[in-house]
Design an enzyme around this catalytic site. Structure first.
Site, PDB file in Angstrom:
ATOM      1  N   ASN A 133      26.177 -15.082  61.532  1.00  0.00           N
ATOM      2  CA  ASN A 133      26.017 -16.101  62.560  1.00  0.00           C
ATOM      3  C   ASN A 133      25.885 -15.434  63.914  1.00  0.00           C
ATOM      4  O   ASN A 133      26.600 -14.473  64.217  1.00  0.00           O
ATOM      5  CB  ASN A 133      27.224 -17.044  62.593  1.00  0.00           C
ATOM      6  CG  ASN A 133      27.252 -18.011  61.435  1.00  0.00           C
ATOM      7  OD1 ASN A 133      26.240 -18.261  60.790  1.00  0.00           O
ATOM      8  ND2 ASN A 133      28.410 -18.564  61.150  1.00  0.00           N
ATOM      9  N   ARG A 168      24.808 -18.825  55.095  1.00  0.00           N
ATOM     10  CA  ARG A 168      25.058 -17.399  54.854  1.00  0.00           C
ATOM     11  C   ARG A 168      25.466 -17.134  53.414  1.00  0.00           C
ATOM     12  O   ARG A 168      24.963 -16.206  52.780  1.00  0.00           O
ATOM     13  CB  ARG A 168      26.124 -16.871  55.816  1.00  0.00           C
ATOM     14  CG  ARG A 168      25.651 -16.792  57.248  1.00  0.00           C
ATOM     15  CD  ARG A 168      26.742 -16.325  58.183  1.00  0.00           C
ATOM     16  NE  ARG A 168      27.899 -17.213  58.077  1.00  0.00           N
ATOM     17  CZ  ARG A 168      29.169 -16.816  58.082  1.00  0.00           C
ATOM     18  NH1 ARG A 168      29.476 -15.547  58.240  1.00  0.00           N
ATOM     19  NH2 ARG A 168      30.141 -17.682  57.982  1.00  0.00           N
TER      20      ARG A 168
END
Length: 88
Positions: free
Chosen positions: A36, A18
């Site tokens: 996520n 990320r």
């Protein structure tokens, strides 16, 4: 302005996926987020110029060095630009 939602599967959580996606997206002047999902995938929303989204898509297919991308799905969506690129 275009927008695309990506679902990235593989070893993509706990490997700076990320944060790395955010860095690449900001360099490409894209807004959106990387988050996520409970099933181990990462969802990415990218909003910006189509060629820059395509460049991010090419990067997402491999990701940062510690990850292993098994599959990448793209869905073109309607979304408004936001300020910056978030990691959720």
């Amino acid at each position: 302005m275009s927008a695309a939602r990506f679902l990235v599967s593989g070893r993509v959580q706990g490997v700076f996926f990320r944060a790395s996606t955010r860095q690449v997206a900001l360099k490409l002047d894209l807004s959106g987020y990387a988050k996520n999902l409970p099933d181990g995938r990462v969802e990415v929303l990218a909003v910006g110029e189509p060629e820059r989204i395509a460049e991010l898509e090419r990067w997402l297919a491999h990701g940062p060095p510690l990850c292993k991308v098994d599959s990448l799905r793209r869905e073109d969506v309607v979304a408004e630009p936001s300020d910056g690129f978030a990691t959720l």
